[in-house]
Design a protein around this motif. Structure first.
Motif, mmCIF file in Angstrom:
data_model
loop_
_atom_site.group_PDB
_atom_site.id
_atom_site.type_symbol
_atom_site.label_atom_id
_atom_site.label_comp_id
_atom_site.label_asym_id
_atom_site.label_seq_id
_atom_site.Cartn_x
_atom_site.Cartn_y
_atom_site.Cartn_z
ATOM 1 N N LEU A 53 0.814 -1.207 0.000
ATOM 2 C CA LEU A 53 0.000 0.000 0.000
ATOM 3 C C LEU A 53 0.851 1.261 0.000
ATOM 4 O O LEU A 53 0.474 2.272 -0.596
ATOM 5 C CB LEU A 53 -0.923 -0.017 1.229
ATOM 6 C CG LEU A 53 -1.802 1.208 1.464
ATOM 7 C CD1 LEU A 53 -2.776 1.402 0.301
ATOM 8 C CD2 LEU A 53 -2.576 1.054 2.774
ATOM 9 N N MET A 54 2.001 1.192 0.651
ATOM 10 C CA MET A 54 2.880 2.348 0.726
ATOM 11 C C MET A 54 3.273 2.839 -0.668
ATOM 12 O O MET A 54 3.386 4.043 -0.909
ATOM 13 C CB MET A 54 4.136 1.998 1.535
ATOM 14 C CG MET A 54 5.022 3.170 1.876
ATOM 15 S SD MET A 54 6.506 2.631 2.757
ATOM 16 C CE MET A 54 5.790 1.754 4.148
ATOM 17 N N VAL A 55 3.479 1.904 -1.586
ATOM 18 C CA VAL A 55 3.861 2.256 -2.953
ATOM 19 C C VAL A 55 2.631 2.451 -3.828
ATOM 20 O O VAL A 55 2.485 3.463 -4.515
ATOM 21 C CB VAL A 55 4.776 1.178 -3.550
ATOM 22 C CG1 VAL A 55 5.093 1.496 -5.008
ATOM 23 C CG2 VAL A 55 6.062 1.063 -2.734
ATOM 24 N N LEU A 210 7.676 13.208 6.356
ATOM 25 C CA LEU A 210 6.773 12.616 7.345
ATOM 26 C C LEU A 210 7.546 11.802 8.371
ATOM 27 O O LEU A 210 7.342 11.941 9.583
ATOM 28 C CB LEU A 210 5.745 11.736 6.635
ATOM 29 C CG LEU A 210 4.658 11.123 7.526
ATOM 30 C CD1 LEU A 210 3.688 12.201 8.015
ATOM 31 C CD2 LEU A 210 3.892 10.042 6.762
ATOM 32 N N LEU A 211 8.448 10.945 7.899
ATOM 33 C CA LEU A 211 9.147 10.025 8.797
ATOM 34 C C LEU A 211 10.181 10.715 9.675
ATOM 35 O O LEU A 211 10.587 10.168 10.701
ATOM 36 C CB LEU A 211 9.827 8.911 7.979
ATOM 37 C CG LEU A 211 8.871 7.970 7.240
ATOM 38 C CD1 LEU A 211 9.650 6.964 6.417
ATOM 39 C CD2 LEU A 211 7.956 7.244 8.231
ATOM 40 N N LEU A 326 -6.285 15.364 8.947
ATOM 41 C CA LEU A 326 -5.057 15.800 9.619
ATOM 42 C C LEU A 326 -3.923 16.072 8.640
ATOM 43 O O LEU A 326 -3.211 17.074 8.752
ATOM 44 C CB LEU A 326 -4.632 14.727 10.637
ATOM 45 C CG LEU A 326 -3.354 15.014 11.426
ATOM 46 C CD1 LEU A 326 -3.540 16.237 12.319
ATOM 47 C CD2 LEU A 326 -2.969 13.789 12.257
ATOM 48 N N TRP A 327 -3.777 15.196 7.642
ATOM 49 C CA TRP A 327 -2.622 15.307 6.741
ATOM 50 C C TRP A 327 -2.797 16.453 5.749
ATOM 51 O O TRP A 327 -1.812 17.120 5.410
ATOM 52 C CB TRP A 327 -2.410 13.972 6.030
ATOM 53 C CG TRP A 327 -2.460 12.860 7.019
ATOM 54 C CD1 TRP A 327 -3.371 11.851 7.080
ATOM 55 C CD2 TRP A 327 -1.576 12.677 8.122
ATOM 56 N NE1 TRP A 327 -3.114 11.052 8.159
ATOM 57 C CE2 TRP A 327 -2.017 11.534 8.821
ATOM 58 C CE3 TRP A 327 -0.458 13.364 8.601
ATOM 59 C CZ2 TRP A 327 -1.382 11.066 9.965
ATOM 60 C CZ3 TRP A 327 0.173 12.902 9.745
ATOM 61 C CH2 TRP A 327 -0.286 11.766 10.413
ATOM 62 N N MET A 342 1.297 6.287 3.032
ATOM 63 C CA MET A 342 2.334 5.961 4.009
ATOM 64 C C MET A 342 1.725 5.731 5.384
ATOM 65 O O MET A 342 2.018 4.742 6.062
ATOM 66 C CB MET A 342 3.347 7.109 4.070
ATOM 67 C CG MET A 342 4.547 6.829 4.948
ATOM 68 S SD MET A 342 5.701 5.717 4.124
ATOM 69 C CE MET A 342 6.907 5.486 5.433
ATOM 70 N N VAL A 343 0.852 6.638 5.784
ATOM 71 C CA VAL A 343 0.192 6.506 7.081
ATOM 72 C C VAL A 343 -0.728 5.291 7.091
ATOM 73 O O VAL A 343 -0.772 4.537 8.075
ATOM 74 C CB VAL A 343 -0.595 7.782 7.408
ATOM 75 C CG1 VAL A 343 -1.342 7.632 8.732
ATOM 76 C CG2 VAL A 343 0.334 8.988 7.476
ATOM 77 N N ALA A 344 -1.454 5.085 5.996
ATOM 78 C CA ALA A 344 -2.356 3.938 5.916
ATOM 79 C C ALA A 344 -1.598 2.623 6.033
ATOM 80 O O ALA A 344 -2.123 1.646 6.575
ATOM 81 C CB ALA A 344 -3.146 3.983 4.613
ATOM 82 N N SER A 345 -0.365 2.596 5.539
ATOM 83 C CA SER A 345 0.438 1.379 5.662
ATOM 84 C C SER A 345 0.658 1.014 7.124
ATOM 85 O O SER A 345 0.574 -0.164 7.498
ATOM 86 C CB SER A 345 1.788 1.564 4.966
ATOM 87 O OG SER A 345 1.631 1.688 3.573
ATOM 88 N N PHE A 346 0.936 2.016 7.940
ATOM 89 C CA PHE A 346 1.099 1.738 9.368
ATOM 90 C C PHE A 346 -0.195 1.201 9.971
ATOM 91 O O PHE A 346 -0.183 0.304 10.813
ATOM 92 C CB PHE A 346 1.538 3.009 10.105
ATOM 93 C CG PHE A 346 2.983 3.358 9.918
ATOM 94 C CD1 PHE A 346 3.967 2.751 10.680
ATOM 95 C CD2 PHE A 346 3.365 4.302 8.979
ATOM 96 C CE1 PHE A 346 5.298 3.066 10.511
ATOM 97 C CE2 PHE A 346 4.700 4.634 8.795
ATOM 98 C CZ PHE A 346 5.679 4.012 9.569
ATOM 99 N N GLY A 347 -1.327 1.769 9.532
ATOM 100 C CA GLY A 347 -2.600 1.271 10.017
ATOM 101 C C GLY A 347 -2.854 -0.170 9.617
ATOM 102 O O GLY A 347 -3.323 -0.977 10.423
#
Length: 399
Positions: A53-55, A210-211, A326-327, A342-347
C-alpha cells in the motif's frame, strides 16, 4: 463527488475485518486451521498488503483517478476469484493479500484522499460523508454475509461479492466521475505529475518529511489504536462471545448498534473537524475506546456487549474524519496520496499484528479481562502521546 467517495469506501468494506470476520470459522473448519494458525495467515497477508500500500497508494498522485480505481477494482475481483478456489493456506494468503490491499487499503484510501483534495473549508464533512460507507456496510453486510454463507457456503459467497463489483461498481463510478468533472471538480493529478521521475522524487521527499517529523511518531500510536484493537476483537469475536457467554444473535444486535454509532460519530466528527481542526481532536477521539476496554476488564453483565461495541463505534467513527483531514491540514494536498498511503500502511500493519498476537494470547490461556485491561492501558498512553504531537500546524510541504 461525494457519491463517488461514499461508494469507493463502501465497496472497500469487503476487505474490512468486520466482513472478513464472518468467514473466519468456516475457513478454519475447511482448511483445518487453529486460531493462531488462521491469525498468522491473516496477519501475514495483511502485513504484505500494508507494505504494498505504501507504494501503490502513491499512484493516485500520478495517474488519472478513473484508471487508478479500475486497477484497484480488478485487484478486488481477483481476490474474490482466489477465495473460490482456496483450499490450501498458500492460496488463502494470496486471496487475503489482494482483498486487504484493495479492499481495506486502496479503496478507502481513494475515497478519503479525493474528498480531502477536492474540498477545503468543508473537508471534514466531505470526509465524513465518504467514511459513512463503512458504518453503512457494518449495518448491512455482516447479516448478508451470514445469510449467503448459510445458503451457499463461504466460497460461493465470494462470487456474489465479485458480481457486485462487476455489475454495480464498475459501471457507476465512471459516470459519477464524469459528472463531477463536468461540475468543475479537479480530482486528477496535476499535468506536471505525469512525469514519472519528478513524481517519484516528490513522493520520496514527502515520505522523508513525514518520517523525520517527531510529531508524527508521537501521533502514530493513537492513529493505529482503533484499527489495531477493533480488528483483533472482530477477527476473534468467537473468543469474546465465549468468554462472556454472549450468544451470536446477541452479539449481532451489538453490531447493529456499533454500525449506527459509527455512522453518527463519523458525521459529528466531520463537523467538529471543520470547526476545531483535526489536530485538536487527535488526542481525544480514542478516549471512548479506552472506556469500552476498561468496562469489559472490570465490569460484568450482558449489557457490556452494547457498551463495548457502542464506544468502539464512537472511536472508529471519529478516526476517519480526524485522520483523513489531519494530513491535508498539516502538509497540504499536493502529495496527499503519498502521505496518506504511508500513514495507511502503518494502520494496515497494525491490523496485521493484532489477529496473530491475539491468537497467540488466546491459545496461551489469556482471559478477556486480562487482554482488555492491557489494551486499555495502551490506548490511554496513546492519547497522552498524541497530546504532544500536532498541537501547532506544521510547515506545509507544497500546497
Amino acid at each position: 463527488m461525494l457519491a463517488f467517495g461514499f461508494l469507493a469506501v463502501f465497496v472497500g468494506n469487503f476487505g474490512q475485518s468486520f466482513f472478513v470476520g464472518a468467514f473466519g470459522a468456516p475457513i478454519q473448519a475447511s482448511l483445518g486451521l487453529t486460531a493462531s494458525g488462521y491469525g498468522l495467515i491473516y496477519s501475514l497477508a495483511t502485513l504484505l498488503a500494508g507494505t504494498s500500500l505504501m507504494v501503490a497508494g502513491s499512484w493516485i498522485d500520478r495517474i488519472s483517478l478513473a484508471r487508478f480505481t479500475l486497477f484497484v477494482s480488478i485487484g478486488l475481483i481477483l481476490a474474490c476469484a482466489l477465495f473460490t478456489v482456496a483450499m490450501h493456506p498458500v492460496m488463502l494468503v494470496a486471496a487475503l493479500y489482494f482483498l486487504r490491499l484493495c479492499g481495506q487499503g486502496l479503496l478507502p484510501h481513494t475515497g478519503v484522499t479525493v474528498m480531502a483534495r477536492c474540498f477545503d473549508s468543508h473537508r471534514g464533512k466531505a470526509i465524513s460523508v465518504a467514511a459513512s460507507g463503512v458504518p453503512v456496510g457494518e449495518i448491512v453486510l455482516p447479516l448478508l454475509a451470514a445469510l449467503l454463507i448459510t445458503q451457499f457456503g463461504w466460497q460461493m459467497t465470494w462470487l456474489f461479492v465479485a458480481g457486485f463489483v462487476i455489475v454495480i461498481f464498475l459501471p457507476i463510478y465512471p459516470f459519477l466521475l464524469s459528472r463531477a468533472a463536468a461540475a468543475g471538480y479537479q480530482f486528477n493529478p496535476a499535468p506536471s505529475s505525469v512525469d514519472q521521475g519528478k513524481s517519484n522524487g516528490r513522493a520520496g521527499a514527502a515520505r522523508r518529511e513525514l518520517l523525520t517529523d517527531r510529531r508524527f511518531w508521537f501521533a502514530l500510536p493513537a492513529l493505529v489504536a482503533a484499527p489495531f484493537v477493533v480488528t483483533g476483537i472482530f477477527i476473534h469475536q468467537n473468543f469474546v462471545m465465549d468468554q462472556r457467554a454472549w450468544s451470536s444473535d446477541f452479539f449481532a444486535m451489538g453490531f447493529v448498534l456499533y454500525g449506527i454509532v459509527h455512522w453518527v460519530s463519523s458525521i459529528v466528527a466531520g463537523i467538529a473537524v471543520d470547526r476545531f481542526s483535526a489536530s485538536r481532536l487527535l488526542p481525544l477521539y480514542n478516549l471512548p475506546m479506552f472506556l469500552a476496554l476498561a468496562a469489559v476488564a472490570f465490569l460484568t453483565g450482558d449489557y457490556l456487549v452494547f457498551v463495548l461495541l457502542g464506544l468502539l463505534g464512537v472511536s472508529i467513527g471519529s478516526s476517519g474524519p480526524v485522520g483523513g483531514a489531519l494530513w491535508a491540514e498539516t502538509y497540504g494536498t499536493a502529495r496527499l496520496g503519498t502521505i496518506r498511503s504511508m500513514v495507511a500502511s502503518f494502520g494496515v500493519w497494525s491490523t496485521s499484528l493484532s489477529p496473530f498476537l491475539f491468537g497467540l494470547l488466546i491459545d496461551a490461556g489469556v482471559t478477556l479481562t486480562e487482554l482488555s485491561a492491557a489494551l486499555a492501558v495502551y490506548v490511554l498512553l496513546a492519547c497522552i502521546l498524541a497530546s504532544r504531537s500536532y498541537r501547532v500546524s506544521a510547515t506545509v510541504l507544497t500546497r
